[in-house]
Design an enzyme around this catalytic site. Structure first.
Site, PDB file in Angstrom:
ATOM      1  NE  ARG A  73      18.276  43.717  24.441  1.00 55.61           N
ATOM      2  CZ  ARG A  73      18.668  43.105  23.347  1.00 55.61           C
ATOM      3  NH1 ARG A  73      19.516  43.691  22.520  1.00 55.61           N
ATOM      4  NH2 ARG A  73      18.244  41.892  23.056  1.00 55.61           N
ATOM      5  CE1 TYR A 201      11.834  46.993  26.921  1.00 62.06           C
ATOM      6  CE2 TYR A 201      14.139  47.011  26.244  1.00 62.06           C
ATOM      7  CZ  TYR A 201      13.014  46.319  26.654  1.00 62.06           C
ATOM      8  OH  TYR A 201      13.080  44.971  26.830  1.00 62.06           O
ATOM      9  CE  LYS A 210      19.796  41.797  28.163  1.00 63.76           C
ATOM     10  NZ  LYS A 210      20.038  40.366  28.334  1.00 63.76           N
ATOM     11  CG  HIS A 230      22.711  36.935  27.162  1.00 63.01           C
ATOM     12  ND1 HIS A 230      22.124  36.948  25.912  1.00 63.01           N
ATOM     13  CD2 HIS A 230      21.751  37.342  28.016  1.00 63.01           C
ATOM     14  CE1 HIS A 230      20.879  37.352  26.017  1.00 63.01           C
ATOM     15  NE2 HIS A 230      20.630  37.587  27.276  1.00 63.01           N
ATOM     16  CB  SER A 252      16.829  37.768  23.342  1.00 64.83           C
ATOM     17  OG  SER A 252      18.012  38.436  23.687  1.00 64.83           O
ATOM     18  CB  CYS A 254      15.909  30.735  23.196  1.00 63.10           C
ATOM     19  SG  CYS A 254      16.053  30.987  21.426  1.00 63.10           S
ATOM     20  CG  ASP A 281      19.341  38.447  31.034  1.00 64.87           C
ATOM     21  OD1 ASP A 281      19.213  37.788  29.989  1.00 64.87           O
ATOM     22  OD2 ASP A 281      19.512  39.673  31.033  1.00 64.87           O
ATOM     23  NE  ARG A 379      11.348  42.466  28.087  1.00 65.88           N
ATOM     24  CZ  ARG A 379      12.512  41.810  27.928  1.00 65.88           C
ATOM     25  NH1 ARG A 379      13.131  41.291  28.956  1.00 65.88           N
ATOM     26  NH2 ARG A 379      13.014  41.650  26.734  1.00 65.88           N
TER      27      ARG A 379
HETATM   28  C1  OXD Z   1      17.274  40.219  26.269  1.00 72.42           C
HETATM   29  C2  OXD Z   1      16.745  40.511  27.616  1.00 72.42           C
HETATM   30  O1  OXD Z   1      16.839  40.839  25.281  1.00 72.42           O
HETATM   31  O2  OXD Z   1      17.157  39.834  28.568  1.00 72.42           O
HETATM   32  O3  OXD Z   1      18.147  39.347  26.162  1.00 72.42           O
HETATM   33  O4  OXD Z   1      15.939  41.436  27.761  1.00 72.42           O
HETATM   34 MN    MN Z   2      18.828  38.594  28.031  1.00 70.83          MN
END
Ligand code: OXD
Ligand code: MN
Length: 599
Positions: A73, A201, A210, A230, A252, A254, A281, A379
């Site tokens: 991102r 991406y 998002k 989130h 993100s 974690c 998510d 991913r």
């Molecule tokens: C993030 C994702 O960056 O879920 O939080 O991809």
């Molecule tokens: Mn996320």
């Protein structure tokens, strides 16, 4: 001549307008059928967008490589475009809608020449649920179409719904020429519109995720009095058969995905615990007529980080991604399967790396750094329904009732393993001051504290001071708001060794959280919140933790907490007079509790 398969006038007009601007050769409507999906896969293979993997070992799986300048991102190219800058807040990049449309229009102009424009009607949440929102994404990328088919509910049922329900989020995406200097991710909350150009991406282009389900939805949610967060959502089946659901927000990387689908450790499994994954998510939460908080996961797939995923860290995900999965930027093995750093099995002796170059273990770049097989942010996109722990409530129109909200961060020394907020308002303070420290694996100064309130800093589509106000107000509207907790799986000892094993063992902490929600266990009051009264309130059956670790995990170093107040003050001050007074009050109360104990 374009064939329109909708009666929604607004949709017809918008598709026609976008096609005049982008000038595609053709327009194709996505109906969500298997037949269409298979045709698109074939075309994507022919065009080189997808590489088919070994269909015996990984049926229905493909590999995709993005441009090396387009692997994550791009927050610095992401804007909230509201008429007034103040509405976007200090937490967002801002551009005026007029300037943003003008700048992007120049890039979109003719960007789909020689390409097809796909029209993807999609629903975030079960079609027709009171929670759900409809979007339509226009894109010139087959990769985007195929990913959206995994991540959202796509096709005719959504179009039929749009015949009755005129309102939808307009999502426009073009790869254009993937030039980073002509890349923009623009959100127009006042127009319910997203424009994304110049990227391929996932986080920038799967616009339901998002962009819509967090940035736009958070804006809509404030107006309509609900939450777009989130957060993972997981159900914990207790030994008595009852399932309690929690929502958890971590920044993100974690471990939200791993936690959402953990397998109970042996000691707790014997007691009868079982995990049901609802989401990893995003969580949309509403107050229902019973005054409780109910949540859905608006997505239907996982867009997970590959490196580090293995049978120890996430056995359920290892099962999930064995079929019908699109892998992005991982290593291609000679047998047509895939690999990434910290995957199961031996390190392959050869392969093609994420950039498409021959790869061998031990290779170094010109600076002597190891050449990675997979990009660290590589991913997989995989269907939720394939997850062995998938909750049977995912299609439930009213979602699941949330008993506890858990915030967390990566704090090497400060935060204890778990603590409970005194009440909702204090919990909002805890969430608003959430932070993580950079590790050696991240770019930047090691140990530097980065605030990430409710893990929403990059995803809140409006001024976060208003967002905190919204959280405070929602608490007042609930009959019995969920309890709020903070966890920290990442605390270290003086030798920089993790004190807590994490992963599946985290369920031991969640058990204490549920016991608190069920009024089954007492707690000890400290200046920062409640912690377990006795160490054995956390069930350690089958876990051999070195002596003294629990003591260190729950130590509250008042000096460090007092030292940390400065950072909070600085962060709060960015919001000037907009910051709710209640949060300053909580700040003062924490300060005085810490100082009182000091004497
Ligand atoms: C993030 C994702 O960056 O879920 O939080 O991809
Ligand atoms: Mn996320």
């Amino acid at each position: 001549m374009t064939k329109f398969i909708t009666r929604n006038k607004e949709l017809k007009n918008w598709v026609a307008k976008a096609s005049r601007m982008c000038e595609p050769d053709e327009i194709v409507w996505i109906d969500g059928t298997l037949e269409q999906k298979e045709r698109l896969e074939k075309e994507a293979v022919a065009s080189g967008e997808l590489i088919p993997l070994n269909q015996n070992k990984l049926p229905g799986c493909f590999l995709h490589r993005t441009n090396p300048n387009d692997v994550a991102r791009t927050e610095h190219l992401t804007y909230i475009c509201t008429k007034k800058k103040h509405a976007a807040g200090p937490n967002n990049n801002w551009m005026s809608p007029t300037a943003a449309y003008k700048k992007a229009r120049a890039i979109f102009k003719g960007s789909m020449r020689g390409r097809i424009m796909y029209v993807i009607p999609f629903s975030m949440g079960p079609v027709g649920s009171p929670f759900s929102k409809i979007g339509v994404e226009l894109t010139d990328s087959r990769y985007v179409v195929l990913n959206m088919m995994i991540m959202t509910r796509v096709g005719m049922s959504v179009l039929e719904h749009l015949d009755k329900e005129p309102e939808f989020t307009k999502c426009l995406h073009s790869l254009a020429d993937l030039d980073i200097n002509k890349r923009l991710i623009l959100h127009f909350p006042q127009d319910n519109t997203i424009w994304s150009v110049g990227s391929g991406y996932g986080g920038n282009v799967l616009l339901g995720k998002k962009c819509m389900a967090l940035r736009l939805a958070s804006y809509i949610g404030r107006k309509e009095a609900w939450f777009a967060e989130h957060m993972l959502i997981m159900g914990i089946e207790e030994p008595n058969g009852h399932i309690k659901y929690i929502g958890a927000a971590f920044p993100s990387a974690c471990g939200k995905t791993n936690l959402a689908m953990l397998l109970p450790p042996e000691g707790l499994k014997k007691k009868g615990y079982r995990i049901w994954t609802v989401g990893d998510d995003i969580s949309w939460m509403r107050i229902d007529s019973d005054g409780a908080l109910w949540a859905i996961n608006p997505e239907t797939g996982f867009f997970g980080v590959a490196p580090g995923t293995n049978s120890r860290t996430n056995p359920n995900m290892v099962e999930t991604i064995k079929k019908n999965t699109i892998y992005t930027n991982v290593l291609l093995k000679p047998d047509g399967t895939v690999w990434w750093e910290d995957a199961d099995g031996d390190v392959p002796q050869a392969g093609i790396d994420w950039q498409g170059n021959p790869w061998r273990p031990g290779m170094q770049d010109k600076d002597g750094k190891p050449v990675l097989a997979a990009h660290p942010n590589s991913r997989f996109t995989t269907p939720f329904s394939q997850c062995p722990s998938a909750s049977f409530r995912i299609e439930h129109h009213h979602g699941v009732q949330i008993s506890a909200i858990v915030f967390g961060g990566r704090r090497q020394h400060l935060a204890p393993l778990v603590y409970e907020a005194f009440n909702w308002q204090h919990g909002v303070f805890v969430g608003s001051t959430m932070a993580s420290e950079r590790t050696a694996a991240q770019f930047g100064k090691q140990g530097e504290v980065r605030r990430d309130s409710m893990a929403m800093l990059p995803f809140c589509g409006y001024n976060m001071a208003e967002y905190f106000r919204h959280w405070l107000n929602m608490g007042k509207k609930m009959h019995k708001p969920p309890k709020i907790f903070h966890v920290n799986w990442f605390r270290m000892d003086e030798n920089n060794k993790f004190l807590w094993p994490g992963y599946r063992e985290n369920l031991r902490v969640l058990e204490w959280i549920l016991d608190r929600c069920n009024d089954k266990v007492d707690a000890r009051q400290t200046p920062i919140g409640y912690i377990p009264k006795a160490f054995n309130d956390i069930d350690m059956t089958g876990l051999d933790l070195p002596r003294g670790n629990l003591e260190k995990l729950f130590a509250i170093d008042k000096k460090s907490w007092i030292g940390g107040l400065e950072g909070i003050k600085k962060f709060f001050r960015e919001f000037k007079k907009d910051l709710p007074i209640e949060l300053w009050q909580e700040y003062e109360d924490l300060k005085s509790r810490l100082n009182k104990q000091e004497k």
